[in-house]
Design a protein around this motif. Structure first.
Motif, PDB file in Angstrom:
ATOM      1  N   THR A 155      19.621 -62.125  32.734  1.00 38.20           N
ATOM      2  CA  THR A 155      19.102 -62.601  31.609  1.00 38.20           C
ATOM      3  C   THR A 155      19.085 -64.013  31.398  1.00 38.20           C
ATOM      4  O   THR A 155      18.222 -64.840  30.900  1.00 38.20           O
ATOM      5  CB  THR A 155      19.296 -61.667  30.206  1.00 38.20           C
ATOM      6  N   ALA A 156      20.209 -64.479  31.645  1.00 39.54           N
ATOM      7  CA  ALA A 156      20.529 -66.088  31.498  1.00 39.54           C
ATOM      8  C   ALA A 156      19.581 -66.739  32.685  1.00 39.54           C
ATOM      9  O   ALA A 156      19.086 -67.746  32.226  1.00 39.54           O
ATOM     10  CB  ALA A 156      21.896 -66.248  32.047  1.00 39.54           C
ATOM     11  N   ALA A 157      19.342 -66.102  33.615  1.00 43.66           N
ATOM     12  CA  ALA A 157      18.804 -66.840  34.954  1.00 43.66           C
ATOM     13  C   ALA A 157      17.526 -66.738  34.476  1.00 43.66           C
ATOM     14  O   ALA A 157      16.562 -67.548  34.911  1.00 43.66           O
ATOM     15  CB  ALA A 157      18.929 -65.878  36.215  1.00 43.66           C
ATOM     16  N   ALA A 158      16.801 -65.495  34.066  1.00 42.25           N
ATOM     17  CA  ALA A 158      15.475 -65.493  33.571  1.00 42.25           C
ATOM     18  C   ALA A 158      15.158 -66.984  32.342  1.00 42.25           C
ATOM     19  O   ALA A 158      13.924 -67.482  32.322  1.00 42.25           O
ATOM     20  CB  ALA A 158      15.344 -64.398  33.077  1.00 42.25           C
ATOM     21  N   ARG A 159      15.973 -66.905  31.598  1.00 48.40           N
ATOM     22  CA  ARG A 159      15.905 -67.949  30.622  1.00 48.40           C
ATOM     23  C   ARG A 159      15.990 -69.497  31.148  1.00 48.40           C
ATOM     24  O   ARG A 159      15.253 -70.120  30.770  1.00 48.40           O
ATOM     25  CB  ARG A 159      16.985 -67.772  29.361  1.00 48.40           C
ATOM     26  N   ASP A 160      16.858 -69.532  32.252  1.00 53.75           N
ATOM     27  CA  ASP A 160      17.011 -70.713  32.776  1.00 53.75           C
ATOM     28  C   ASP A 160      15.631 -70.995  33.506  1.00 53.75           C
ATOM     29  O   ASP A 160      15.063 -72.446  33.829  1.00 53.75           O
ATOM     30  CB  ASP A 160      17.895 -70.813  33.692  1.00 53.75           C
ATOM     31  N   ALA A 161      14.751 -70.022  34.087  1.00 55.02           N
ATOM     32  CA  ALA A 161      13.808 -70.352  34.690  1.00 55.02           C
ATOM     33  C   ALA A 161      12.630 -70.448  33.955  1.00 55.02           C
ATOM     34  O   ALA A 161      11.388 -70.778  34.324  1.00 55.02           O
ATOM     35  CB  ALA A 161      13.229 -69.040  35.620  1.00 55.02           C
ATOM     36  N   GLY A 162      12.753 -70.356  32.665  1.00 55.62           N
ATOM     37  CA  GLY A 162      11.745 -70.772  31.390  1.00 55.62           C
ATOM     38  C   GLY A 162      11.254 -69.525  30.762  1.00 55.62           C
ATOM     39  O   GLY A 162      10.278 -69.754  30.032  1.00 55.62           O
ATOM     40  N   ALA A 163      11.558 -68.287  31.090  1.00 57.52           N
ATOM     41  CA  ALA A 163      11.027 -67.070  30.452  1.00 57.52           C
ATOM     42  C   ALA A 163      11.801 -66.773  28.958  1.00 57.52           C
ATOM     43  O   ALA A 163      13.131 -67.518  28.875  1.00 57.52           O
ATOM     44  CB  ALA A 163      11.343 -65.844  31.320  1.00 57.52           C
ATOM     45  N   ILE A 164      11.327 -66.155  28.166  1.00 59.79           N
ATOM     46  CA  ILE A 164      11.920 -65.305  26.970  1.00 59.79           C
ATOM     47  C   ILE A 164      12.341 -64.129  27.556  1.00 59.79           C
ATOM     48  O   ILE A 164      11.591 -63.222  27.992  1.00 59.79           O
ATOM     49  CB  ILE A 164      10.797 -65.351  25.965  1.00 59.79           C
ATOM     50  N   ALA A 165      13.670 -64.005  27.432  1.00 64.97           N
ATOM     51  CA  ALA A 165      14.344 -62.853  28.291  1.00 64.97           C
ATOM     52  C   ALA A 165      14.977 -62.011  27.126  1.00 64.97           C
ATOM     53  O   ALA A 165      15.457 -62.393  26.317  1.00 64.97           O
ATOM     54  CB  ALA A 165      15.286 -63.313  29.189  1.00 64.97           C
ATOM     55  N   TYR A 166      15.011 -60.644  27.273  1.00 68.96           N
ATOM     56  CA  TYR A 166      15.555 -59.622  26.532  1.00 68.96           C
ATOM     57  C   TYR A 166      16.376 -58.687  27.347  1.00 68.96           C
ATOM     58  O   TYR A 166      15.930 -58.419  28.372  1.00 68.96           O
ATOM     59  CB  TYR A 166      14.346 -58.791  25.835  1.00 68.96           C
TER      60      TYR A 166
END
Length: 440
Positions: free
Chosen positions: A240-251
């Motif tokens: 989830t943290a990696a997805a946010r770091d990539a620019g996503a809104i992550a759940y």
């Protein structure tokens, strides 16, 4: 969002890393553009050029607190022979109906205020007596002299060239210029520029919504008590943290027990807020690999063309992978291995590029470079597999961190790069130049 159908291959086909990645990127499509308010557009990608409707700054203005004067009136001014000028009034930031500065006159002006008609330059308040006839004003004293609205006389002790301390109209950007190009990722400076030229909304591709869930009956949430045979769920937090770091809104979804029906129901419930689904665990060949059991379907009459194919990749770590689509909108799903290092490496290689593709950015990959390997002994690698080892990169060299075990989370936390050992190499000697994927 639309997706193409992923390629299929026989169960014995060993996919290369590049084949699997190419299949993902050929399948995932950028999200459809929408119009968003500026702060909602942070992190999004512009889909069209933005041109400047009005010059910035829109008028000549002062870059200093001081006095707006004519150049000829202060020529030759010195502390011994100051130029004595009549103060005709104040010009504040946002002022309208400006004063006119004529011969022998000055207008007290504030930073950002428009240069009044007739004035040709600005002398800082520190070059004057502040209008009180007490010699040059300096420091804090300069800012406390001459109450606002005061008129009278000011002594100027230094000459000023034409347009000194004046910000020219259009000196930042001119009307008709391209402010930002399509493909720009909007960060704080870009949003500042858009606001400065009067744009309240902008057309962008939205940030992808990514749902991350881990599987395993042995998983316990942090802060809960561990019982025999249990471990803490770290994968869902890491991804989830990696997805946010990539620019996503992550759940992040809490760990799902090893039950195929529960897993499939959970995924179906989460589809309403997902542009991309990511699962971790349950993709190998064990008796409780429920992700394969729940998602290895391709003939659902209600969802034709959906389903996830589970593959073996010629890589280490991360040999077992799954990729396909689920739900009526054919939402892409990537199923990653459950070991923490395998899961994270798989995310960096496959999920991050998918997220960046959904965003519509041009370069979806982590930067890569070449570095000299510094190690106590040669690195070994299984023949025919591309190995990704954790490393610490600095100043053109890279040092392995930890061993090759896919459970070594502490070593992963110290790494800022992945060392790539190609399929045709069984060992890499210290001093060899290697390819490095930069994670920071």
């Amino acid at each position: 969002m639309s997706t193409a159908a992923p390629r299929t291959a026989g169960p014995d086909h060993l996919w290369s890393v590049d084949e699997h990645l190419d299949d993902i990127l050929a399948t995932v499509r950028p999200l459809e553009p929408i119009e968003l308010h500026l702060l909602d557009a942070q992190g999004c990608v512009l889909v069209e050029d933005v041109t400047v409707p009005v010059s910035l700054p829109p008028f000549d203005n002062s870059s200093m607190d001081g006095y707006a004067v004519r150049v000829a009136d202060v020529a030759g001014a010195s502390e011994r022979y100051p130029a004595a000028l009549e103060v005709v009034g104040d010009v504040a930031a946002g002022a309208a109906g400006l004063l006119h500065v004529g011969p022998g006159q000055a207008a007290r002006i504030m930073t950002g205020a428009p240069l009044p008609p007739g004035a040709e330059t600005v002398v800082p308040v520190e070059w004057t007596d502040g209008g009180l006839g007490e010699g040059p004003a300096t420091g804090m004293r300069a800012r406390s002299l001459a109450p606002e609205g005061a008129t009278g006389q000011v002594n100027v002790y230094r000459p000023a060239e034409a347009r000194a301390h004046v910000r020219a109209k259009g000196s930042d950007v001119k009307a008709g210029d391209r402010a930002l190009a399509a493909g720009t990722v909007l960060g704080p400076p870009q949003i500042s520029l858009l606001a400065a030229i009067g744009r309240g909304t902008v057309r962008v591709r939205p940030r992808p919504r990514v749902v991350v869930l881990s599987t395993g009956s042995e998983l316990v949430q942090p802060d809960e008590e561990l019982r025999p045979g249990q471990i803490y769920d770290s994968n869902s937090f890491a991804l989830t943290a990696a997805a946010r770091d990539a620019g996503a809104i992550a759940y992040r979804v809490g760990a799902v027990a090893d039950d195929a029906t529960t897993l499939r129901d959970t995924i179906e419930d989460q589809l309403v807020r997902a542009d991309l689904m990511v699962t971790t665990g349950g993709v190998s060949v064990g008796a409780y690999d429920v992700v394969k059991e729940a998602l290895s379907y391709a003939g659902d009459e209600d969802e034709p063309g959906s389903g996830v194919e589970f593959r073996k990749l010629a890589m280490q770590p991360g040999k077992p992978q799954g990729f396909g689509s689920v739900g009526p909108d054919h939402t892409p799903l990537l199923a990653l291995p459950g070991n923490p290092v395998s899961s994270y490496v798989s995310f960096e290689l496959f999920v991050r590029p998918a997220i960046r593709t959904l965003m519509g950015v041009t370069d979806v990959h982590r930067p890569r470079t070449r570095a000299k390997l510094t190690a106590d002994r040669a690195l070994t690698s299984p023949q025919g597999r591309r190995q990704f080892l954790r490393g610490r990169y600095a100043d053109g060299t890279v040092t392995p961190v930890g061993g090759a075990g896919s459970h070594l989370v502490a070593a992963l936390a110290r790494a800022n790069a992945l060392i790539v050992v190609p399929e045709d190499a069984e060992s890499v000697a210290p001093g060899t130049e290697v390819e490095v994927v930069l994670l920071g």
